[in-house]
Design an enzyme around this catalytic site. Structure first.
Site, PDB file in Angstrom:
ATOM      1  N   GLU A 128       0.847  -1.202   0.000  1.00 36.82           N
ATOM      2  CA  GLU A 128       0.000   0.000   0.000  1.00 36.82           C
ATOM      3  C   GLU A 128       0.875   1.242   0.000  1.00 36.82           C
ATOM      4  O   GLU A 128       1.758   1.393   0.858  1.00 36.82           O
ATOM      5  CB  GLU A 128      -0.895   0.037   1.240  1.00 36.82           C
ATOM      6  CG  GLU A 128      -2.091  -0.870   1.198  1.00 36.82           C
ATOM      7  CD  GLU A 128      -3.084  -0.551   2.303  1.00 36.82           C
ATOM      8  OE1 GLU A 128      -4.266  -0.895   2.133  1.00 36.82           O
ATOM      9  OE2 GLU A 128      -2.698   0.029   3.336  1.00 36.82           O
ATOM     10  N   CYS A 129       0.650   2.138  -0.923  1.00 36.99           N
ATOM     11  CA  CYS A 129       1.295   3.448  -0.968  1.00 36.99           C
ATOM     12  C   CYS A 129       2.819   3.290  -0.891  1.00 36.99           C
ATOM     13  O   CYS A 129       3.448   2.893  -1.862  1.00 36.99           O
ATOM     14  CB  CYS A 129       0.739   4.338   0.134  1.00 36.99           C
ATOM     15  SG  CYS A 129       1.015   6.107  -0.158  1.00 36.99           S
TER      16      CYS A 129
END
Length: 439
Positions: free
Chosen positions: A326-327
């Site tokens: 994520e990210c």
């Protein structure tokens, strides 16, 4: 019986909500009260400060991203074994997205749902009696919300305080306390908000100092007496885990994993096994999935690029088991990451992604994702709700539909195209997952 609660909110961002919230949490905890915390809206950093101040976990409560059953489950856990709940708002009290009533993501939705009175933090720098007009507008704007009183922040002098209090008296708003203007009260920040709790020097001493200021400047008895409301006895289930034994990257570069996800995974019987890429540790081989959360890899790109045991171990893990980023985790799964100085660092190369922190652009807002295929986030077609918050730019082209993680829209339904990548068992995107549509 449900513990009473309060929501600490403000007319706008940067009014001092976090300072006042932490001061109250610490001061009331030192009185012997069992204080539980919550954070309204999507935020990874503040809940860690809440836990440091109270010694207890803090969950996010988000009326847009979370369906009512999940909200109630988290709120029910928060009030359990507590004497008082202190929830911290985000942005301004009524700031949210255009959505159905009670589902806007605004602080006011949470206050209204659980009947928690609002303590309004008002930054009075540059104003005197006019500050009362702003506070009065907050009291009148939404009949669902009760303003219990105000705490004045950044007061310049005794005379300034008297003038502001005169305005509040005219508006019929009780003043519960005041904090003087003091640069030493400001917690250190970086580009995504406060420097993380685990990295803040002398955090416990800072929290104790805030508690001293609360004792000296805030009527704590009045604050406790103002708490109220209640939480339903029932709630829904928390999001299920992506695997049974989950290798979770956890250090200064990878720390953005929502507390409610961790709690839900553990409640379902999953085991979370932390490892540190910055310490050059690979994902533990005994795990069946690997999760790389968001964080600050752009600040540690050189160390990560040189962490050969981590990178080789991650590549080996991904040959047989699912990996999701994520990210910040997505950036590390890519081919390269350009840091603020323009130096390009080789990353894991598991996804055809090139990112740059030098070419900064703010990406911020709720996202609604429809999965293009099966992944650790769910099955093809699943509707997920989360958000995006980063300054990095993606230099490589977006994946076509067969290889994209999801098709996404913003909170208003505007199409944003395809996001992220899925290559074999590896997936990732800048999308931060909060909850499934039915959670």
């Amino acid at each position: 019986m449900s513990a009473p609660g309060l929501l600490i909110a403000a007319p706008r961002s940067s009014s001092g909500k976090t300072t006042v919230t932490l001061a109250l949490m610490r001061a009331l905890s030192q009185r012997g009260l069992r204080v539980r915390a919550a954070k309204c809206g999507p935020d990874y950093i503040d809940p860690a400060f809440h836990q440091a101040a109270t010694g207890r976990p803090s969950f996010n409560l988000d009326s847009f991203a979370m369906a009512p059953p999940l909200l109630d489950a988290l709120a029910r856990d928060t009030v359990t074994d507590a004497d008082i709940v202190i929830a911290e708002g985000s942005m301004g009290l009524f700031d949210g997205v255009r959505a159905a009533e009670n589902r806007t993501g605004a602080n006011a939705d949470i206050a209204a749902r659980y009947g928690w009175p609002v303590v309004l933090v008002v930054d009075v720098s540059g104003a005197a009696q006019s500050a009362a007009a702003v506070a009065l507008g907050c009291r009148l704007y939404d009949p669902r919300v009760t303003i219990a009183g105000v705490i004045l922040n950044k007061v310049a002098s005794a005379r300034h305080r008297r003038l502001v209090e005169a305005g509040m008296e005219r508006a019929g708003l009780p003043v519960l306390g005041a904090l003087m203007r003091d640069a030493q009260l400001v917690l250190p920040e970086r580009h995504l908000g406060l420097v993380q709790a685990g990295e803040t020097a002398d955090l416990q001493a800072r929290l104790d100092r805030l508690a001293e200021l609360a004792v000296a400047g805030i009527d704590l008895d009045a604050v406790v007496a103002a708490a109220g409301g209640g939480v339903p006895e029932t709630g829904g289930a928390l999001p299920p885990p992506p695997g049974q034994r989950i290798a979770v990257a956890r250090d200064a570069a990878f720390s953005f994993l929502y507390p409610h996800l961790e709690a839900g995974w553990r409640m379902a019987g999953a085991e979370l096994v932390p490892f540190s890429p910055l310490a050059d540790a690979p994902p533990p081989d005994a795990c069946d999935v690997c999760w790389l959360p968001g964080g600050y890899p752009e600040l540690h790109a050189g160390r990560l690029a040189g962490a050969s045991r981590f990178l080789d171990g991650l590549r080996a893990f991904a040959r047989s088991r699912p990996v999701h980023g994520e990210c910040g985790g997505y950036m590390v799964l890519g081919r390269t990451l350009e840091d603020a100085e323009g130096v390009t660092h080789a990353m894991a190369g598991l996804l055809p992604v090139e990112t740059s922190y030098r070419r900064r652009k703010l990406h911020l807002g709720y996202r609604v994702a429809h999965l293009c295929g099966d992944s650790l986030l769910g099955q093809r077609g699943a509707r997920l709700i989360g958000h995006e918050f980063h300054y990095a730019s993606e230099l490589s082209p977006a994946a076509p539909e067969p290889d994209a993680l999801a098709r996404v829209t913003d909170a208003g339904g505007s199409e944003l195209g395809f996001a992220g990548h899925r290559i074999g068992p590896v997936s990732g995107s800048f999308f931060h997952f909060v909850a499934g549509d039915s959670d």
